[in-house]
Design a protein around this motif. Structure first.
Motif, mmCIF file in Angstrom:
data_model
loop_
_atom_site.group_PDB
_atom_site.id
_atom_site.type_symbol
_atom_site.label_atom_id
_atom_site.label_comp_id
_atom_site.label_asym_id
_atom_site.label_seq_id
_atom_site.Cartn_x
_atom_site.Cartn_y
_atom_site.Cartn_z
ATOM 1 N N ILE A 76 0.856 -1.182 0.000
ATOM 2 C CA ILE A 76 0.000 0.000 0.000
ATOM 3 C C ILE A 76 0.890 1.229 0.000
ATOM 4 N N ALA A 77 0.755 2.055 -1.029
ATOM 5 C CA ALA A 77 1.617 3.236 -1.154
ATOM 6 C C ALA A 77 1.189 4.349 -0.202
ATOM 7 N N ASP A 78 -0.114 4.584 -0.083
ATOM 8 C CA ASP A 78 -0.631 5.654 0.770
ATOM 9 C C ASP A 78 -0.876 5.071 2.162
ATOM 10 N N THR A 79 0.006 5.376 3.116
ATOM 11 C CA THR A 79 -0.115 4.803 4.452
ATOM 12 C C THR A 79 -0.895 5.696 5.416
ATOM 13 N N SER A 80 -1.605 6.671 4.895
ATOM 14 C CA SER A 80 -2.454 7.468 5.768
ATOM 15 C C SER A 80 -3.691 6.643 6.123
ATOM 16 N N THR A 81 -4.439 7.116 7.089
ATOM 17 C CA THR A 81 -5.639 6.389 7.494
ATOM 18 C C THR A 81 -6.641 6.308 6.358
ATOM 19 N N GLN A 82 -6.785 7.390 5.613
ATOM 20 C CA GLN A 82 -7.728 7.391 4.492
ATOM 21 C C GLN A 82 -7.262 6.462 3.376
ATOM 22 N N GLY A 83 -5.959 6.433 3.125
ATOM 23 C CA GLY A 83 -5.429 5.523 2.112
ATOM 24 C C GLY A 83 -5.629 4.070 2.488
ATOM 25 N N ASN A 86 -9.362 3.220 2.020
ATOM 26 C CA ASN A 86 -9.688 2.973 0.608
ATOM 27 C C ASN A 86 -9.205 1.598 0.156
ATOM 28 N N ASN A 112 1.124 2.482 14.219
ATOM 29 C CA ASN A 112 0.760 1.841 12.959
ATOM 30 C C ASN A 112 -0.375 0.841 13.141
ATOM 31 N N LYS A 115 -3.493 2.797 13.660
ATOM 32 C CA LYS A 115 -3.907 3.366 12.371
ATOM 33 C C LYS A 115 -4.630 2.321 11.535
#
Length: 134
Positions: A76-83, A86, A112, A115
């Motif tokens: 997973i490239a986007d490690t933000s909560t929203q990423g 999704n 982490n 998250k």
């Protein structure tokens, strides 16, 4: 000769007010200079994990010690909560009650793992399990 009775002098009395003042000052000094020690290392006994049967096809989220996330075999490239939310929504697809299995490295930060749990909550996944070693 003086035969008069002497007037007895009064008994000496101890004045307690200065003593109380001194004790209060000492108490304030001790309270101000006391250093409260904190435990730098705690001895923690973790509970034993019993193996339970889980769904045969859970969503497997792996977290390594560097904070990288992988869902199944995909990084997973986007490690933000929203990423993460999704990515979990896409992986769950049309499953009625998806199950998330988190494989977190022992050295990963709690941030982490929290998250990942927050992303699962936002994705509507209510059954979250953690992989353990026996």
């Amino acid at each position: 000769m003086n035969f008069r009775r002497r007037i007895q002098s009064e008994e000496p009395e101890i004045n307690l007010i200065p003593l109380i003042d001194i004790l209060l000052v000492i108490l304030i000094f001790l309270a101000a200079t006391t250093s409260f020690t904190r435990f730098q290392q705690l001895s923690v006994t973790l509970p034993q994990a019993g193996a339970q049967a889980i769904d045969p096809n859970p969503l497997r989220l792996a977290i390594n010690k560097d904070g990288l996330f992988a869902l199944g075999a995909n990084l997973i490239a986007d490690t933000s909560t929203q990423g993460l939310t999704n990515a979990l929504n896409n992986a769950a697809g049309n499953q009625a009650e998806p199950v998330l299995l988190i494989n977190a490295d022992a050295q990963t930060a709690h941030e982490n793992v929290v998250k990942a749990m927050e992303a699962a909550r936002l994705a509507g996944i209510q059954r979250v399990n953690f992989a353990t070693q026996q």
